[in-house]
Design a protein around this motif. Structure first.
Motif, mmCIF file in Angstrom:
data_model
loop_
_atom_site.group_PDB
_atom_site.id
_atom_site.type_symbol
_atom_site.label_atom_id
_atom_site.label_comp_id
_atom_site.label_asym_id
_atom_site.label_seq_id
_atom_site.Cartn_x
_atom_site.Cartn_y
_atom_site.Cartn_z
ATOM 1 N N GLY A 99 27.632 73.494 39.945
ATOM 2 C CA GLY A 99 27.954 72.661 41.102
ATOM 3 C C GLY A 99 29.376 72.166 41.027
ATOM 4 O O GLY A 99 30.153 72.571 40.174
ATOM 5 N N LEU A 100 29.699 71.253 41.914
ATOM 6 C CA LEU A 100 31.082 70.805 42.017
ATOM 7 C C LEU A 100 31.421 69.681 41.055
ATOM 8 O O LEU A 100 32.559 69.459 40.730
ATOM 9 N N ILE A 101 30.464 68.922 40.652
ATOM 10 C CA ILE A 101 30.631 67.982 39.547
ATOM 11 C C ILE A 101 29.397 68.144 38.677
ATOM 12 O O ILE A 101 28.438 68.804 39.091
ATOM 13 N N PRO A 102 29.385 67.563 37.497
ATOM 14 C CA PRO A 102 28.262 67.834 36.592
ATOM 15 C C PRO A 102 26.879 67.662 37.220
ATOM 16 O O PRO A 102 25.962 68.387 36.889
ATOM 17 N N ASP A 103 26.724 66.730 38.147
ATOM 18 C CA ASP A 103 25.427 66.523 38.790
ATOM 19 C C ASP A 103 25.345 67.184 40.160
ATOM 20 O O ASP A 103 24.468 66.869 40.956
ATOM 21 N N GLY A 104 26.250 68.093 40.480
ATOM 22 C CA GLY A 104 26.270 68.745 41.785
ATOM 23 C C GLY A 104 27.163 67.979 42.744
ATOM 24 O O GLY A 104 27.948 67.127 42.350
ATOM 25 N N ILE A 105 27.045 68.294 44.022
ATOM 26 C CA ILE A 105 27.849 67.596 45.031
ATOM 27 C C ILE A 105 27.462 66.125 45.024
ATOM 28 O O ILE A 105 26.280 65.789 45.064
#
Length: 129
Positions: A99-105
């Protein structure tokens, strides 16, 4: 205040204002988060510029804050939240398998928390200057 310090603060404020505007659209949370990271980075670099005319070429907020602390400058900062915003720089600019950051968007609530934290840091730096 030195001209370059004013420029760092001007661009920090522009990123802060951009994040606020982007928060109006829940589909733009990754961009809003990125501008929060950029606003903090530029505010920290303004302080470093003001202290010693040296601004390292890094986007790492933890490293920048460590440099400030080594100069006996500290702000009232939630370092756990600083770490989360720090993760945003690379992760929002380049796609990854997770994803775009470790936890997703990021969720809108998360980015609002980032924005409030960034706003608080910006005004602490502004007061310090």
């Amino acid at each position: 205040m030195k001209k370059r310090v004013k420029e760092w603060m001007k661009f920090s404020k522009l990123d802060l204002d951009s994040a606020k505007k982007l928060l109006e659209d829940p589909m733009l949370t990754q961009s809003a988060a990125f501008h929060c990271q950029q606003a903090v980075e530029k505010a920290f670099k303004a302080v470093l510029e003001n202290l010693n005319d040296y601004v390292p070429k890094t986007h790492d907020l933890e490293k920048l804050y460590g440099l400030l602390e080594s100069e006996d400058v500290s702000f009232d900062i939630n370092e756990e939240l600083l770490d989360k915003i720090n993760d945003v720089y690379i992760e929002t600019r380049y796609p990854s398998d997770i994803g775009l950051i470790p936890d997703g968007i990021p969720k809108i609530e998360t980015v609002r928390e980032f924005y409030n934290f960034t706003y608080f840091i910006f005004h602490q730096v502004e007061t310090y200057m």
